[in-house]
Write an enzyme that holds these catalytic residues in place. Sequence first.
Site, short mmCIF file in Angstrom:
data_model
loop_
_atom_site.label_atom_id
_atom_site.label_comp_id
_atom_site.label_asym_id
_atom_site.label_seq_id
_atom_site.Cartn_x
_atom_site.Cartn_y
_atom_site.Cartn_z
CG HIS A 297 -1.92 0.97 1.39
ND1 HIS A 297 -1.68 2.26 1.79
CD2 HIS A 297 -3.25 0.88 1.18
CE1 HIS A 297 -2.83 2.92 1.82
NE2 HIS A 297 -3.80 2.10 1.45
CE LYS B 252 -7.34 -0.28 6.20
NZ LYS B 252 -8.12 0.09 5.03
CB CYS C 30 -3.61 3.16 -1.67
SG CYS C 30 -4.80 4.44 -1.37
N1 PLP Z 1 -1.76 -0.83 4.62
C1 PLP Z 1 -2.68 -1.55 3.98
C2 PLP Z 1 -2.34 -2.91 3.50
C3 PLP Z 1 -3.97 -1.03 3.81
O1 PLP Z 1 -4.90 -1.74 3.19
C4 PLP Z 1 -4.25 0.27 4.30
C5 PLP Z 1 -5.57 0.88 4.08
O2 PLP Z 1 -6.30 0.51 3.19
C6 PLP Z 1 -3.25 0.96 4.97
C7 PLP Z 1 -2.01 0.40 5.11
C8 PLP Z 1 -3.49 2.33 5.54
O3 PLP Z 1 -4.41 2.24 6.57
P1 PLP Z 1 -5.03 3.58 7.22
O4 PLP Z 1 -5.62 4.35 6.07
O5 PLP Z 1 -6.05 3.07 8.17
O6 PLP Z 1 -3.93 4.31 7.86
#
Ligand code: PLP
Length: 411
Positions: A128, A231, A369
């Site tokens: 991500h 999540k 993302c």
């Molecule tokens: N890492 C992964 C694998 C994710 O799916 C996400 C969010 O979709 C994030 C990091 C970032 O999470 P947050 O937006 O809750 O900080």
Amino acid sequence: MEGIAKKFDIKEIREDFPVLHQEINGKPLIYFDNAATTQKPKPVIEALMGYYIGYNSNIHRGIHTLAEKATNAFEESRKAVQKFINADEAEEIIFTYGTTDSINLVAATFGRAFIGKDDEIIISAMEHHSNIVPWQMLCEQKEAKLKIIPINGKGELILEEFEKLLTNRTKLVSVAHVSNALGTINPIDRIISKAHEVGAKVLIDGAQASAHIEVDVKKLKADFYSFSAHKLFGPTGTGILYGKRKLLESIPPYRGGGEMIKEVTFEKTSYNDIPYKFEAGTPNIADVVALKTAIEYVNELGKRNIEVYEHELLQHATSLLSEIPEVKLIGTADNKTSVISFIVEGLHHLDIGMMLDAKGIAVRTGHHCAQPLMNEFGIEGTVRISLSIYNTKEEIDVFVDALKSIISKWK
Ligand code: PLP
């Protein structure tokens, strides 16, 4: 896989989630965007309200009854997280504002202290953006090098290539436990043990794992592990960073301000003990408190039951989608959570998403993302369905019929 325990009653579970019981565009809502954020069960919403109605107060510094009650609830949540991921001590749990914040914390502190010129950081091709950009920023600042673990055509990490990337300059390996765009469950136990052989530390991005599969930081020997409450059926704006005590004690603080200090003079400030050293300012108290309820909710259902149920959903959806000739699945790893990405030849993912929404079906479209990952597959984006504990096979059937009718009408 073993069967599902009796208490995993899908009807009862759905009753717990008020938001599911509504119509979107005249059709019953089918919510398949759980990787973006999960819905919240009534007990979590009630815990939030309970805090604001009953004992809203700032924590740690007040000596009055409400402050004590709020402090206790906040610290009980820390203990619940500790048990949930099997950390040794509650002090190893830092509350942040989300996975993104947790990763940035490690980049800003561990990175500041331990990454120097020509050092190496390894991430993977399926990360991500929040597990890419902080490392790029750090590497730029420190003149360090970012190396990427490649993936195969199924969307699995190529471990032999990973091992070749490891050198005695590798200071950190930071990889996702589960890919948000593909659902691939990465073999992080092997990644951690290989990284440790060269003395590197490992940060696991558990954003997509915590609600779906067992997380045991002690067994994994992870140095850092991060995830987001939202999540995991909890509120937005709250995240967790686990770190091993010795490591947390060895790195400098993150943000400066109240709570993270022991003593401040204009000449010098001494810092608080962990975890408070990393929790400057008034934290997201209400949401941290409600996170405990979300964890209790998951514990009551049982992670194993969740895994079994979601695996059934995954198999059902995968087999139906595989029968549609125009659909190409992106990410077909052997070990997956209930995330399915696909493209349809001749139809843009955004159009599909909008047409599904018109039928009450919420899916995610785009690059998720994970633009470098999309580049690996030579695509701009996908349609992604991500399934959770309250989704059903019947919903999958409705979705597949809707997709088929879109394809036959617009192709
Ligand atoms: N890492 C992964 C694998 C994710 O799916 C996400 C969010 O979709 C994030 C990091 C970032 O999470 P947050 O937006 O809750 O900080």
